[in-house]
Write a protein that holds these residues in place. Sequence first.
Motif, PDB file in Angstrom:
ATOM      1  N   GLU A   1       2.848   4.401  -4.105  1.00  0.00           N
ATOM      2  CA  GLU A   1       3.606   4.208  -5.337  1.00  0.00           C
ATOM      3  C   GLU A   1       2.936   4.914  -6.506  1.00  0.00           C
ATOM      4  OE1 GLU A   1       6.169   2.659  -4.308  1.00  0.00           O
ATOM      5  OE2 GLU A   1       7.195   2.642  -6.236  1.00  0.00           O
ATOM      6  N   GLU A   2       1.605   4.895  -6.490  1.00  0.00           N
ATOM      7  CA  GLU A   2       0.862   5.463  -7.619  1.00  0.00           C
ATOM      8  C   GLU A   2       0.789   6.980  -7.572  1.00  0.00           C
ATOM      9  OE1 GLU A   2      -2.878   3.360  -7.475  1.00  0.00           O
ATOM     10  OE2 GLU A   2      -2.095   1.722  -8.716  1.00  0.00           O
ATOM     11  N   THR A   3       0.942   7.559  -6.378  1.00  0.00           N
ATOM     12  CA  THR A   3       0.641   8.988  -6.282  1.00  0.00           C
ATOM     13  C   THR A   3       1.741   9.834  -5.656  1.00  0.00           C
ATOM     14  OG1 THR A   3      -0.347   8.766  -4.089  1.00  0.00           O
ATOM     15  CG2 THR A   3      -1.817   8.485  -5.996  1.00  0.00           C
TER      16      THR A   3
ATOM     17  N   VAL B   1       0.590  -7.944  -6.806  1.00  0.00           N
ATOM     18  CA  VAL B   1       0.971  -7.881  -8.221  1.00  0.00           C
ATOM     19  C   VAL B   1       0.979  -6.432  -8.703  1.00  0.00           C
ATOM     20  CG1 VAL B   1       0.212  -8.489 -10.557  1.00  0.00           C
ATOM     21  CG2 VAL B   1       0.199 -10.231  -8.744  1.00  0.00           C
ATOM     22  N   ALA B   2      -0.034  -5.670  -8.294  1.00  0.00           N
ATOM     23  CA  ALA B   2      -0.109  -4.266  -8.721  1.00  0.00           C
ATOM     24  C   ALA B   2       1.044  -3.463  -8.124  1.00  0.00           C
ATOM     25  CB  ALA B   2      -1.450  -3.670  -8.307  1.00  0.00           C
TER      26      ALA B   2
ATOM     27  N   ASP C   1       7.653   0.171 -12.551  1.00  0.00           N
ATOM     28  CA  ASP C   1       7.441   1.350 -13.402  1.00  0.00           C
ATOM     29  C   ASP C   1       8.132   2.569 -12.799  1.00  0.00           C
ATOM     30  OD1 ASP C   1       5.889  -0.261 -15.013  1.00  0.00           O
ATOM     31  OD2 ASP C   1       3.971   0.559 -14.333  1.00  0.00           O
ATOM     32  N   ASN C   2       7.988   2.738 -11.491  1.00  0.00           N
ATOM     33  CA  ASN C   2       8.582   3.918 -10.853  1.00  0.00           C
ATOM     34  C   ASN C   2      10.109   3.876 -10.874  1.00  0.00           C
ATOM     35  OD1 ASN C   2       6.221   5.255 -10.331  1.00  0.00           O
ATOM     36  ND2 ASN C   2       6.060   4.584  -8.197  1.00  0.00           N
ATOM     37  N   LEU C   3      10.669   2.697 -10.690  1.00  0.00           N
ATOM     38  CA  LEU C   3      12.137   2.618 -10.750  1.00  0.00           C
ATOM     39  C   LEU C   3      12.631   2.875 -12.174  1.00  0.00           C
ATOM     40  CD1 LEU C   3      13.005  -0.313  -8.300  1.00  0.00           C
ATOM     41  CD2 LEU C   3      13.158   2.162  -7.916  1.00  0.00           C
TER      42      LEU C   3
END
Lengths: 179, 179
Positions: free
Chosen positions: A53-55, A95-96, A103-105
């Motif tokens: 999700e982060e990258t 949670v993260a 955030d991504n959506l």
Amino acid sequence: MEYQYEQAIEILGRTPATLTALLRGLPEAWTKGAEGPETWSAYDIVGHLLHSEETNWIERARVILEYGEQGSFDSFNRTAMFEKYQDFSLDQLLVAFEQARADNLATLSTLDITSEKLALKGTHPALGTVTLSNLLATWVVHDLNHIGQIVEVMAHQYGEAVGPWSAYLAILTRPILTE
Amino acid sequence: MEYQYEQAIEILGRTPATLTALLRGLPEAWTKGAEGPETWSAYDIVGHLLHSEETNWIERARVILEYGEQGSFDSFNRTAMFEKYQDFSLDQLLVAFEQARADNLATLSTLDITSEKLALKGTHPALGTVTLSNLLATWVVHDLNHIGQIVEVMAHQYGEAVGPWSAYLAILTRPILTE
């Protein structure tokens, strides 16, 4: 069926709550057990989803939208979570992940994904030509794949305990999910 | 790992919320699609879980506790849900499953499952001698198996949409889960 933005985000938006319902507060006997060396526990898999999700997804969508087939995806480290989140509890990972997905959506909604954009092409270093539509559909199936992997690795903790019933439980006997 | 009552009910108690988080309110394109004839949709699978809850686990536990190897399990109709719940919406199935599971866990708690009882034996019509411990572990793995089957059949709806990425998504390419 064909990729459709609205249908796809119905799945993407539910994954954090699904993982939380399935895993939050479970004894570590369930969440930290893997299937052997080089296999992942439920805890590891949630870390992998967070790292993705982060990258991965939004960055790759941006590469296709901005550079098309001339762009190149950053390589994705499938096992980065082992070091990156080593101090995180499972609850912290959950949670993260929920926050990163939200955030991504939100970001995705600003990219105005039209059917013209869905047909845009990019170049995957190993797979060759892919479309934005392929990428966004893969995001969905990647979620489902890893939910499947989580229930599978947990089921395997009871591979012996079920005794003769293993004959009826394909999740215990077929080749395991990895990626 | 060995079957342990407390650990097992941690999973059993979470399954209704997991299914609700995953499925409630999803478009029918996701929940009613199967993989072809003789395969099940997410909707069908929730019906199967509800029917199992209503007829299978607690009844079989009672047979073992009361009759041991002299008892016989009623045969279990894996496809009863197609007729039994044909007027139920998915949301109704999810609510009924949540209630049936809560009722069964309450009943299970009254059966005072000691380690002596876990070793009691019963006779499965096809599998032969099984223990109460095997049965109760199978209840857990049966949940996980069918959650895996649900995410798998949903993933397959995007089997074409992911394009070349199917090479990396084992959930799309390996033999499917059935029972």
